[in-house]
Design a protein around this motif. Structure first.
Motif, PDB file in Angstrom:
ATOM      1  N   ALA A  76       0.832  -1.203   0.000  1.00  0.00           N
ATOM      2  CA  ALA A  76       0.000   0.000   0.000  1.00  0.00           C
ATOM      3  C   ALA A  76       0.868   1.255   0.000  1.00  0.00           C
ATOM      4  N   LEU A  77       1.937   1.261   0.802  1.00  0.00           N
ATOM      5  CA  LEU A  77       2.838   2.411   0.842  1.00  0.00           C
ATOM      6  C   LEU A  77       3.570   2.580  -0.486  1.00  0.00           C
ATOM      7  N   PHE A  78       3.948   1.480  -1.097  1.00  0.00           N
ATOM      8  CA  PHE A  78       4.615   1.517  -2.396  1.00  0.00           C
ATOM      9  C   PHE A  78       3.716   2.135  -3.461  1.00  0.00           C
ATOM     10  N   VAL A  79       2.461   1.719  -3.488  1.00  0.00           N
ATOM     11  CA  VAL A  79       1.512   2.271  -4.457  1.00  0.00           C
ATOM     12  C   VAL A  79       1.322   3.763  -4.219  1.00  0.00           C
ATOM     13  N   LEU A  80       1.149   4.159  -2.970  1.00  0.00           N
ATOM     14  CA  LEU A  80       0.977   5.583  -2.644  1.00  0.00           C
ATOM     15  C   LEU A  80       2.167   6.403  -3.120  1.00  0.00           C
ATOM     16  N   GLY A  81       3.385   5.893  -2.904  1.00  0.00           N
ATOM     17  CA  GLY A  81       4.577   6.630  -3.327  1.00  0.00           C
ATOM     18  C   GLY A  81       4.641   6.832  -4.825  1.00  0.00           C
ATOM     19  N   ASN A  82       4.243   5.822  -5.600  1.00  0.00           N
ATOM     20  CA  ASN A  82       4.295   5.955  -7.057  1.00  0.00           C
ATOM     21  C   ASN A  82       3.207   6.876  -7.590  1.00  0.00           C
ATOM     22  N   VAL A  83       2.036   6.848  -6.982  1.00  0.00           N
ATOM     23  CA  VAL A  83       0.999   7.808  -7.367  1.00  0.00           C
ATOM     24  C   VAL A  83       1.484   9.230  -7.107  1.00  0.00           C
ATOM     25  N   ALA A  84       2.134   9.432  -5.956  1.00  0.00           N
ATOM     26  CA  ALA A  84       2.646  10.768  -5.630  1.00  0.00           C
ATOM     27  C   ALA A  84       3.730  11.202  -6.615  1.00  0.00           C
ATOM     28  N   THR A  85       4.596  10.271  -7.035  1.00  0.00           N
ATOM     29  CA  THR A  85       5.616  10.610  -8.029  1.00  0.00           C
ATOM     30  C   THR A  85       4.981  11.024  -9.349  1.00  0.00           C
ATOM     31  N   ALA A  86       3.962  10.292  -9.764  1.00  0.00           N
ATOM     32  CA  ALA A  86       3.291  10.610 -11.031  1.00  0.00           C
ATOM     33  C   ALA A  86       2.653  11.992 -11.008  1.00  0.00           C
ATOM     34  N   LEU A  87       2.264  12.456  -9.826  1.00  0.00           N
ATOM     35  CA  LEU A  87       1.591  13.751  -9.703  1.00  0.00           C
ATOM     36  C   LEU A  87       2.534  14.892  -9.350  1.00  0.00           C
ATOM     37  N   ALA A  88       3.763  14.596  -8.944  1.00  0.00           N
ATOM     38  CA  ALA A  88       4.680  15.632  -8.451  1.00  0.00           C
ATOM     39  C   ALA A  88       5.065  16.593  -9.575  1.00  0.00           C
ATOM     40  N   PRO A  89       4.981  17.922  -9.336  1.00  0.00           N
ATOM     41  CA  PRO A  89       5.224  18.878 -10.418  1.00  0.00           C
ATOM     42  C   PRO A  89       6.675  19.316 -10.584  1.00  0.00           C
ATOM     43  N   SER A  90       7.573  18.967  -9.630  1.00  0.00           N
ATOM     44  CA  SER A  90       8.933  19.503  -9.692  1.00  0.00           C
ATOM     45  C   SER A  90       9.944  18.431  -9.310  1.00  0.00           C
ATOM     46  N   TYR A  91      11.191  18.681  -9.666  1.00  0.00           N
ATOM     47  CA  TYR A  91      12.269  17.728  -9.380  1.00  0.00           C
ATOM     48  C   TYR A  91      12.423  17.445  -7.878  1.00  0.00           C
ATOM     49  N   PRO A  92      12.446  18.466  -6.990  1.00  0.00           N
ATOM     50  CA  PRO A  92      12.570  18.158  -5.559  1.00  0.00           C
ATOM     51  C   PRO A  92      11.418  17.299  -5.036  1.00  0.00           C
ATOM     52  N   LEU A  93      10.193  17.557  -5.498  1.00  0.00           N
ATOM     53  CA  LEU A  93       9.061  16.749  -5.037  1.00  0.00           C
ATOM     54  C   LEU A  93       9.116  15.329  -5.584  1.00  0.00           C
ATOM     55  N   VAL A  94       9.597  15.178  -6.805  1.00  0.00           N
ATOM     56  CA  VAL A  94       9.774  13.832  -7.360  1.00  0.00           C
ATOM     57  C   VAL A  94      10.766  13.055  -6.499  1.00  0.00           C
ATOM     58  N   LEU A  95      11.864  13.696  -6.116  1.00  0.00           N
ATOM     59  CA  LEU A  95      12.838  13.032  -5.253  1.00  0.00           C
ATOM     60  C   LEU A  95      12.208  12.634  -3.923  1.00  0.00           C
TER      61      LEU A  95
END
Length: 389
Positions: A76-95
């Motif tokens: 569940a945590l893994f899925v949440l992290g990838n959804v957040a990466t897909a939505l992140a608008p900037s390089y620092p947030l992607v990291l």
């Protein structure tokens, strides 16, 4: 038994796609986030180092829980992290979101291997762990080329949505068929971490760290490394990754049988020596596409041949500490991934993509040196003695 191993392997497949697919997405990530290819490659470094730090910590924190809820929470945590990466608008947030995904991955993979070892009889333990780890090799064969193609056609964020969907499907499979079991856990933190005092454990963790560092110093930047042969075409790169991954599946499964049958040093020393030669050949194989495909096939063999043997040896060193040892092993792997990604990025910027085979070979030779220095002595066969009358 088979359905349980397949469900566990589905989770390692999703995690493998997430960990490996960056090699095919360096260019589109760099363009979209307006960073250099070396900076885009550091997404692997952040994921790897986060995994490395969190894996033993989470293994110790969840040791007393039954394994099924831990596996479900991890996915569940893994899925949440990838959804957040897909939505992140900037390089620092992607990291930052890569850290969240790594936390879930670091809790899942060691526990999946430990559960596989617990479910299998001792004589089939190597094959059971190889079956679960086959998710990683199938990720290379199918998931990474698919993710690379999706990233090229629909954008790299679409690949992260694909990974999240794979993780959700694995979560459903584990919830349906994996039994709820507890593994033996020593009382007290000192006793739980006692295997770290064993020099054999430390050597094996150092070996796997160096091996993964050598692998990822090259693999993270396969796009630019193979660009003369692929012409920078994402489809041709995806084919090369597919060839690599397909051969890796067979190598991993054969390695499971070798782990249950041959002396471990014969497997490990032979595989590591061969791998050092394969990565050192990079400057000679990057100009012609047919030669590149042949090299990609061979690149998938040596490291996976020895991996099940490595896992089985770890489990046998301290059977009562399997979750911790799997967590520490995963931590060492991801330290190696981060180290390899960082060193590869430095070499790429300083000397260009053709140079990456040399630091990769040096790191693999370091793993070989550790193996030779710590190899297990053979026990001689007893000599029959005839008794006189």
């Amino acid at each position: 038994m088979r359905s349980r191993l397949l469900a566990l392997a589905a989770g390692t497949f999703a995690i493998g796609v997430d960990a490996f697919v960056t090699a095919g997405l360096v260019a589109p990530v760099a363009r979209d986030l307006d960073v250099s290819p070396s900076a885009a490659g550091q997404l692997v470094t952040v994921f790897a180092l986060s995994y490395a730090v969190l894996s033993p910590v989470l293994a110790a924190a969840t040791a007393r829980f039954s394994r099924r809820p831990v596996l479900l929470a991890a996915l569940a945590l893994f899925v949440l992290g990838n959804v957040a990466t897909a939505l992140a608008p900037s390089y620092p947030l992607v990291l930052a979101t890569r850290v969240v995904a790594a936390a879930g991955a670091s809790m899942y993979t060691p526990n999946a291997a430990a559960v596989a070892a617990a479910l299998a009889p001792p004589e089939r333990r190597g094959r059971a762990m190889a079956a679960v780890m086959a998710g990683l090799t199938v990720a290379n064969a199918i998931g990474v080329p698919l993710g690379t193609w999706v990233g090229g056609a629909l954008g790299w964020r679409a690949t992260l949505w694909l990974v999240a969907g794979l993780g959700a499907a694995a979560l459903a499979g584990v919830a349906l068929v994996v039994p709820d079991l507890r593994l033996p856990v020593p009382d007290g933190l000192r006793r739980r971490f006692a295997p770290l005092a064993d020099r054999r454990v430390a050597a094996m963790l150092g070996l796997i760290m160096l091996l993964f560092a050598g692998f990822y110093a090259l693999y993270t930047y396969l796009g630019p490394v193979l660009a003369p042969a692929t012409g920078g075409d994402g489809g041709r790169l995806a084919v090369a990754l597919w060839v690599f991954g397909t051969v890796s599946i067979g190598a991993n499964l054969v390695g499971g049988r070798l782990a249950d049958g041959l002396h471990p040093d014969r497997v490990r020393i032979g595989a590591l020596a061969a791998f050092a030669v394969v990565v050192a050949l990079v400057p000679l194989v990057r100009d012609d596409y047919a030669v590149t495909l042949l090299w990609a096939a061979v690149f998938g063999v040596p490291s996976w041949l020895q991996y099940a043997t490595h896992l089985r040896l770890l489990v046998e060193l301290a059977p009562g500490a399997t979750p911790l040892l799997m967590g520490l092993n995963a931590s060492a792997q991801y330290v190696g991934m981060g180290l390899g990604g960082a060193l590869g990025g430095i070499a790429l910027g300083a000397w260009g993509p053709a140079s990456l085979g040399w630091p990769a070979a040096a790191l693999v030779l370091g793993a070989l040196a550790v193996t030779v220095a710590t190899r297990r002595p053979r026990v001689p066969e007893p000599v029959p003695v005839s008794r006189g009358s």
